[in-house]
Design an enzyme around this catalytic site. Structure first.
Site, PDB file in Angstrom:
ATOM      1  N   GLY A  41       0.812  -1.013  -0.197  1.00 59.53           N
ATOM      2  CA  GLY A  41      -0.042  -0.051  -0.061  1.00 59.53           C
ATOM      3  C   GLY A  41       0.863   1.176   0.053  1.00 59.53           C
ATOM      4  O   GLY A  41       2.011   1.393   0.429  1.00 59.53           O
ATOM      5  N   GLN A  63       2.805   9.996   1.419  1.00 61.44           N
ATOM      6  CA  GLN A  63       4.194   9.152   1.450  1.00 61.44           C
ATOM      7  C   GLN A  63       4.891   9.671  -0.040  1.00 61.44           C
ATOM      8  O   GLN A  63       6.238   9.407  -0.032  1.00 61.44           O
ATOM      9  CB  GLN A  63       3.925   7.735   1.393  1.00 61.44           C
ATOM     10  CG  GLN A  63       3.572   7.141   2.574  1.00 61.44           C
ATOM     11  CD  GLN A  63       3.442   5.882   2.674  1.00 61.44           C
ATOM     12  OE1 GLN A  63       2.402   5.070   2.212  1.00 61.44           O
ATOM     13  NE2 GLN A  63       4.253   4.994   3.140  1.00 61.44           N
ATOM     14  N   CYS A  81       6.196  -0.134   6.856  1.00 62.30           N
ATOM     15  CA  CYS A  81       5.328   0.974   6.411  1.00 62.30           C
ATOM     16  C   CYS A  81       6.948   1.442   5.602  1.00 62.30           C
ATOM     17  O   CYS A  81       8.068   1.548   5.884  1.00 62.30           O
ATOM     18  CB  CYS A  81       5.267   2.025   7.179  1.00 62.30           C
ATOM     19  SG  CYS A  81       4.640   3.676   6.483  1.00 62.30           S
ATOM     20  N   LEU A  82       6.649   1.875   4.062  1.00 61.30           N
ATOM     21  CA  LEU A  82       7.730   2.214   3.360  1.00 61.30           C
ATOM     22  C   LEU A  82       8.387   3.368   3.842  1.00 61.30           C
ATOM     23  O   LEU A  82       9.661   3.852   3.319  1.00 61.30           O
ATOM     24  CB  LEU A  82       7.182   2.271   1.869  1.00 61.30           C
ATOM     25  CG  LEU A  82       6.709   1.120   1.213  1.00 61.30           C
ATOM     26  CD1 LEU A  82       5.933   1.529  -0.443  1.00 61.30           C
ATOM     27  CD2 LEU A  82       7.726   0.087   1.107  1.00 61.30           C
ATOM     28  N   HIS A  91      -4.331   0.779   7.517  1.00 60.55           N
ATOM     29  CA  HIS A  91      -3.195   1.607   7.399  1.00 60.55           C
ATOM     30  C   HIS A  91      -3.002   2.737   6.539  1.00 60.55           C
ATOM     31  O   HIS A  91      -2.478   3.748   7.026  1.00 60.55           O
ATOM     32  CB  HIS A  91      -1.785   0.490   7.158  1.00 60.55           C
ATOM     33  CG  HIS A  91      -0.426   1.017   7.186  1.00 60.55           C
ATOM     34  ND1 HIS A  91       0.432   0.446   7.924  1.00 60.55           N
ATOM     35  CD2 HIS A  91       0.053   1.796   6.463  1.00 60.55           C
ATOM     36  CE1 HIS A  91       1.464   1.124   7.887  1.00 60.55           C
ATOM     37  NE2 HIS A  91       1.210   2.037   6.884  1.00 60.55           N
ATOM     38  N   GLU A  92      -3.491   2.408   5.440  1.00 62.97           N
ATOM     39  CA  GLU A  92      -3.474   3.688   4.306  1.00 62.97           C
ATOM     40  C   GLU A  92      -4.363   4.729   4.765  1.00 62.97           C
ATOM     41  O   GLU A  92      -4.024   5.920   4.568  1.00 62.97           O
ATOM     42  CB  GLU A  92      -3.850   2.976   2.933  1.00 62.97           C
ATOM     43  CG  GLU A  92      -2.855   2.073   2.520  1.00 62.97           C
ATOM     44  CD  GLU A  92      -1.348   2.610   2.696  1.00 62.97           C
ATOM     45  OE1 GLU A  92      -0.741   3.711   2.476  1.00 62.97           O
ATOM     46  OE2 GLU A  92      -0.421   1.558   2.841  1.00 62.97           O
ATOM     47  N   HIS A 128      -2.837   6.990   7.099  1.00 64.64           N
ATOM     48  CA  HIS A 128      -1.981   7.729   6.254  1.00 64.64           C
ATOM     49  C   HIS A 128      -2.686   9.049   5.953  1.00 64.64           C
ATOM     50  O   HIS A 128      -2.160  10.423   5.993  1.00 64.64           O
ATOM     51  CB  HIS A 128      -1.358   7.192   5.083  1.00 64.64           C
ATOM     52  CG  HIS A 128      -0.030   6.309   5.670  1.00 64.64           C
ATOM     53  ND1 HIS A 128       0.995   7.235   6.101  1.00 64.64           N
ATOM     54  CD2 HIS A 128       0.373   5.042   5.334  1.00 64.64           C
ATOM     55  CE1 HIS A 128       2.151   6.321   6.215  1.00 64.64           C
ATOM     56  NE2 HIS A 128       1.571   5.037   5.901  1.00 64.64           N
TER      57      HIS A 128
HETATM   58 ZN    ZN Z   1       2.552   3.156   5.829  1.00 66.37          ZN
END
Ligand code: ZN
Length: 190
Positions: free
Chosen positions: A45, A50, A107-108, A149-150, A153
């Site tokens: 995701g 991000q 998480c990226l 999670h997204e 964000h």
């Molecule tokens: Zn993340």
């Protein structure tokens, strides 16, 4: 085009995303670039924050993960997850419906940092797709976790905020180090 993924300590990660009034060619281009960026980084995701845009926009693709099952229901019927991927979530609304489950997350924007997070196991989602059309689905397993999670964000909420105190304390040294590194990089760019 792959885009640089911003790391923890970058202010945009704490910004709530603006609603998208219409899917313009610029937004469509951003969606394509976000998919390329996410796939390149082997993520499941990616939120617009991000890649530096505070918008209500995220992309998801759980097809690459074989060891953590996802479930999907469309109109009350269980449906193929793979056939429904990849997903674009524009202005998503998410309602938790399942019992809470613990599971590992990364998480990226937090490279190499992982921790257990407790979240509702199932969610009902209403969003617009990349053509601006509304759609609805219910998700379970990894897909439900990825959606939450997204969605977080897009509100400026990060997975470290959802960790319990013990887990948060375990990752704190790495998180603090990452934040300091990001801030010094941002300062040197000024
Ligand atoms: Zn993340």
């Amino acid at each position: 085009m792959t885009l640089p993924v911003v790391k923890f300590g970058t202010p945009v990660l704490r910004q709530k995303g603006a609603r998208i009034e219409s899917v313009t060619p610029e937004i469509a281009r951003l969606v394509v670039d976000m998919f390329e960026t996410m796939h390149h980084a082997h993520g499941v995701g990616l939120a617009a924050q991000q890649v530096g845009h505070a918008l209500q926009l995220a992309v998801i693709d759980v097809r690459g993960v074989k060891d953590r099952p996802s479930r999907l229901w469309l109109d009350g019927q269980e449906a193929s997850v793979d056939a429904f991927m990849p997903l674009v979530l524009v202005n998503p609304a998410v309602k938790a419906v399942g019992v809470r489950e613990r599971g590992p997350e990364g998480c990226l924007s937090f490279p190499e940092i992982y921790g257990e997070v407790e979240r509702p196991g199932e969610v009902e989602v209403t969003a617009l797709n990349e053509r601006g059309e509304q759609y609805h689905f219910k998700a379970g397993g990894l897909l439900a976790r990825a959606v939450q999670h997204e969605y977080d964000h897009l509100q400026g909420i990060l997975f470290i905020d959802r960790m319990d105190t013990i887990t948060r304390n375990e990752v704190r040294p790495e998180v603090d180090e990452l934040q300091a590194e990001t801030k010094s990089q941002l300062a040197s760019k000024r």
